[in-house]
Design an enzyme around this catalytic site. Structure first.
Site, mmCIF file in Angstrom:
data_model
loop_
_atom_site.group_PDB
_atom_site.id
_atom_site.type_symbol
_atom_site.label_atom_id
_atom_site.label_comp_id
_atom_site.label_asym_id
_atom_site.label_seq_id
_atom_site.Cartn_x
_atom_site.Cartn_y
_atom_site.Cartn_z
ATOM 1 C CG HIS A 60 -1.982 1.342 1.169
ATOM 2 N ND1 HIS A 60 -3.321 0.640 1.799
ATOM 3 C CD2 HIS A 60 -1.804 2.691 1.067
ATOM 4 C CE1 HIS A 60 -4.375 1.789 1.313
ATOM 5 N NE2 HIS A 60 -3.491 2.882 0.767
ATOM 6 C CG HIS A 62 -0.426 6.756 -1.590
ATOM 7 N ND1 HIS A 62 -2.125 6.785 -2.644
ATOM 8 C CD2 HIS A 62 -1.654 5.987 -0.588
ATOM 9 C CE1 HIS A 62 -2.725 5.816 -2.130
ATOM 10 N NE2 HIS A 62 -2.780 6.117 -0.945
ATOM 11 N NE ARG A 64 0.557 11.886 -3.246
ATOM 12 C CZ ARG A 64 -0.708 10.745 -2.259
ATOM 13 N NH1 ARG A 64 -1.603 10.556 -2.786
ATOM 14 N NH2 ARG A 64 -0.267 11.398 -1.576
ATOM 15 C CG ASP A 151 -5.916 3.522 -1.094
ATOM 16 O OD1 ASP A 151 -7.050 3.503 0.574
ATOM 17 O OD2 ASP A 151 -5.141 4.387 -0.453
ATOM 18 C CG HIS A 178 -9.810 3.984 1.566
ATOM 19 N ND1 HIS A 178 -8.913 4.356 2.292
ATOM 20 C CD2 HIS A 178 -10.739 4.503 2.189
ATOM 21 C CE1 HIS A 178 -9.327 5.642 2.510
ATOM 22 N NE2 HIS A 178 -10.541 5.871 2.434
ATOM 23 C CG HIS A 231 -5.128 2.382 5.384
ATOM 24 N ND1 HIS A 231 -6.889 1.730 5.669
ATOM 25 C CD2 HIS A 231 -5.701 2.662 4.727
ATOM 26 C CE1 HIS A 231 -7.988 2.827 4.345
ATOM 27 N NE2 HIS A 231 -6.408 3.622 3.428
ATOM 28 C CG ASN A 277 -9.397 8.799 5.441
ATOM 29 O OD1 ASN A 277 -9.958 8.577 5.896
ATOM 30 N ND2 ASN A 277 -9.418 8.769 4.272
ATOM 31 C CG ASP A 304 -2.670 5.041 3.021
ATOM 32 O OD1 ASP A 304 -2.538 4.919 2.083
ATOM 33 O OD2 ASP A 304 -3.068 5.145 3.688
ATOM 34 N N GLY A 323 -2.860 11.891 4.890
ATOM 35 C CA GLY A 323 -1.718 11.137 5.037
ATOM 36 C C GLY A 323 -0.320 11.423 4.849
HETATM 37 O O1 DOR Z 1 -4.582 8.967 4.262
HETATM 38 C C1 DOR Z 1 -4.252 8.955 3.378
HETATM 39 N N1 DOR Z 1 -4.240 9.514 2.031
HETATM 40 N N2 DOR Z 1 -4.950 8.221 3.051
HETATM 41 C C2 DOR Z 1 -5.563 7.569 1.810
HETATM 42 O O2 DOR Z 1 -6.918 6.884 2.102
HETATM 43 C C3 DOR Z 1 -5.331 7.999 0.769
HETATM 44 C C4 DOR Z 1 -4.416 8.662 0.728
HETATM 45 C C5 DOR Z 1 -3.642 9.906 0.040
HETATM 46 O O3 DOR Z 1 -3.478 9.638 -1.652
HETATM 47 O O4 DOR Z 1 -2.628 10.539 0.659
HETATM 48 ZN ZN ZN Z 2 -7.475 4.431 1.739
HETATM 49 ZN ZN ZN Z 3 -3.771 4.450 1.264
#
Ligand code: DOR
Ligand code: ZN
Ligand code: ZN
Length: 424
Positions: A60, A62, A64, A151, A178, A231, A277, A304, A323
């Site tokens: 998990h 990100h 970007r 997600d 999610h 998460h 989140n 995450d 996040g």
């Molecule tokens: O805290 C989070 N950030 N939770 C998520 O589900 C998405 C993630 C984000 O993409 O920044």
């Molecule tokens: Zn998430």
């Molecule tokens: Zn996530």
């Protein structure tokens, strides 16, 4: 090309192994693993006094890219992974555009070609993550997506979600959920309770997560789809996973270091580095997460990893982005919080960071068995250091753990036999 790793404490949960030995890498694969290997190698790594583990797999992350390269790129995210001992990452599809078609999956894989670590994309469940029209699940699986996820949100329409689960089951691709009931969020920005009231911030209740965890488990039961709950943060999500386990359902869960280490009481002031989140919960929730880690309800520790730029994480929690980053600190934080305290053995921790995630992906990585790809991490678990966000390879600096003292320094990260990170 031959590399010999000598004299390390080799811990490979898949083989129930924890012993001093050598590993010979040849052509990117584990060629030999034995107490002593006598062999001429092009390169020798002295691992005496250090632990040698399968490279970690983070389900998990990100990255970007495309669309938000100012937060992170595939290149910087992969370098951050390497720095954290992570040799495989699964990026979530909430980019711009969303990874919601075979072409997008293909484009991502093309961009990831020269990245430091393996990148296995996750495809969106619906077009544009809008929750209405199913994405081409069969096509994305065919092009290389290893899981599906919306997600950032849940597929709120249960009928659409049922169709997705059936299609996923048919194509043998797991669903990563999610869990967040959109309506119940009701503008919340941190855990509901005394701390939110003290800071004058709107709260997110546990039920926001729990009702979707329950729904998704019941729908996995109905459809037979492999479900992985992302998460998890609440006490009742642990109970629900325990129930699913008792019933023998195809359900696994993951937990992130911030959720099992911090509570909302650690938010001393209105600081967006504590905004994520799902949010940081209470001591009662953390105790349940720890129980879930101990009893195997949580098969996976993921991060995450969610990098954001400074302006997005400045000001009040109320307006900041959700996040935090985590991929560079995950092993050390987990080792310090779980192994040094006797909650898990080091082998149990490694299993949750390598072998178990590999099983969920159906990958041949996550183990040091002969013939498998040489994805290896070497760490000094006795080395104590201070987390310094300014040393991150990630573009993100958004962490609540800056300045924390931890144990477990990554010395080498090896990917398909190639050293992709070294700090020895
Ligand atoms: O805290 C989070 N950030 N939770 C998520 O589900 C998405 C993630 C984000 O993409 O920044
Ligand atoms: Zn998430
Ligand atoms: Zn996530």
């Amino acid at each position: 090309m031959k590399t010999l790793i000598c004299g390390g404490r080799i811990i490979d949960p898949a083989q129930n192994m924890d012993e001093i030995g050598d590993i010979l890498i040849e052509d990117g694969k584990i060629a030999q693993i034995a107490p002593k290997i006598i062999e001429e190698a092009d390169q020798t790594i002295n691992a005496e006094g250090h632990v040698v583990m399968p490279g970690f797999i983070d389900l998990h992350v990100h990255l970007r890219e495309p669309g938000f390269e100012y937060k992170e790129t595939i290149r910087t995210g992969a370098m951050a992974a390497a720095r954290g001992g992570v040799t495989t990452i699964c990026p979530m599809p909430n980019t711009r555009p969303v990874i919601d078609s075979p072409d997008r999956v293909k484009d991502l894989l093309e961009r990831a070609k020269d990245a430091a670590v393996h990148i296995l994309p996750i495809g969106a469940v619906t077009i544009g993550q809008e929750g209405n029209e199913l994405a081409d699940i069969a096509g994305m699986k065919e092009t290389g997506a290893v899981a599906l996820s919306e997600d950032g949100k849940s597929v709120m329409d249960s009928l659409v979600f049922r169709h997705a689960l059936k299609e996923a089951a048919k194509n043998k691709i797991p669903m990563f959920s999610h869990c967040e009931d959109k309506a119940l969020v009701d503008g919340g920005v941190m855990n509901a309770g005394a701390k939110a009231e003290e800071l004058g911030l709107p709260g997110i209740t546990n039920a926001v997560e729990d009702v979707i965890v329950a729904r998704d488990i019941l729908m996995a039961k109905e459809t037979g789809c492999r479900l992985h709950l992302c998460h998890c943060s609440t006490a009742d999500s642990v109970l629900l996973i325990e129930m699913a386990k008792q019933q023998g359902l195809p359900v696994t869960g993951e937990v992130c270091p911030h959720h099992f280490i911090l509570t909302s009481d650690d938010i001393k002031c209105d600081d967006p580095n504590y905004k994520m989140n799902p949010p940081l919960r209470t001591k009662k929730d953390v105790d349940a997460l720890i129980r879930g880690l101990k009893n195997g309800s949580f098969k996976v520790i993921s991060t995450d990893h969610a990098p954001h730029a400074v302006p997005e994480k400045t000001g009040s929690i109320r307006n900041a982005a959700f996040g935090i980053v985590g991929i560079e600190t995950s092993f050390a934080l987990s080792y310090t919080a779980l192994v040094e305290t006797g909650i898990l053995t080091i082998s149990q921790l490694i299993e949750k960071m390598s072998w178990n995630p590999a099983q969920i992906l159906g990958s041949d990585r996550g183990t040091l068995q002969k013939g498998h790809p040489a994805d290896i991490v070497i760490a000094d678990i006795d080395h104590e250091y201070k987390i310094d966000k300014n040393e991150f390879a990630s573009k993100g600096r958004n962490t609540p753990f800056d300045g924390w003292k931890v144990k477990g320094k990554i010395l080498y990260t090896i990917c398909d036999g190639k050293i992709v990170y070294q700090n020895a």
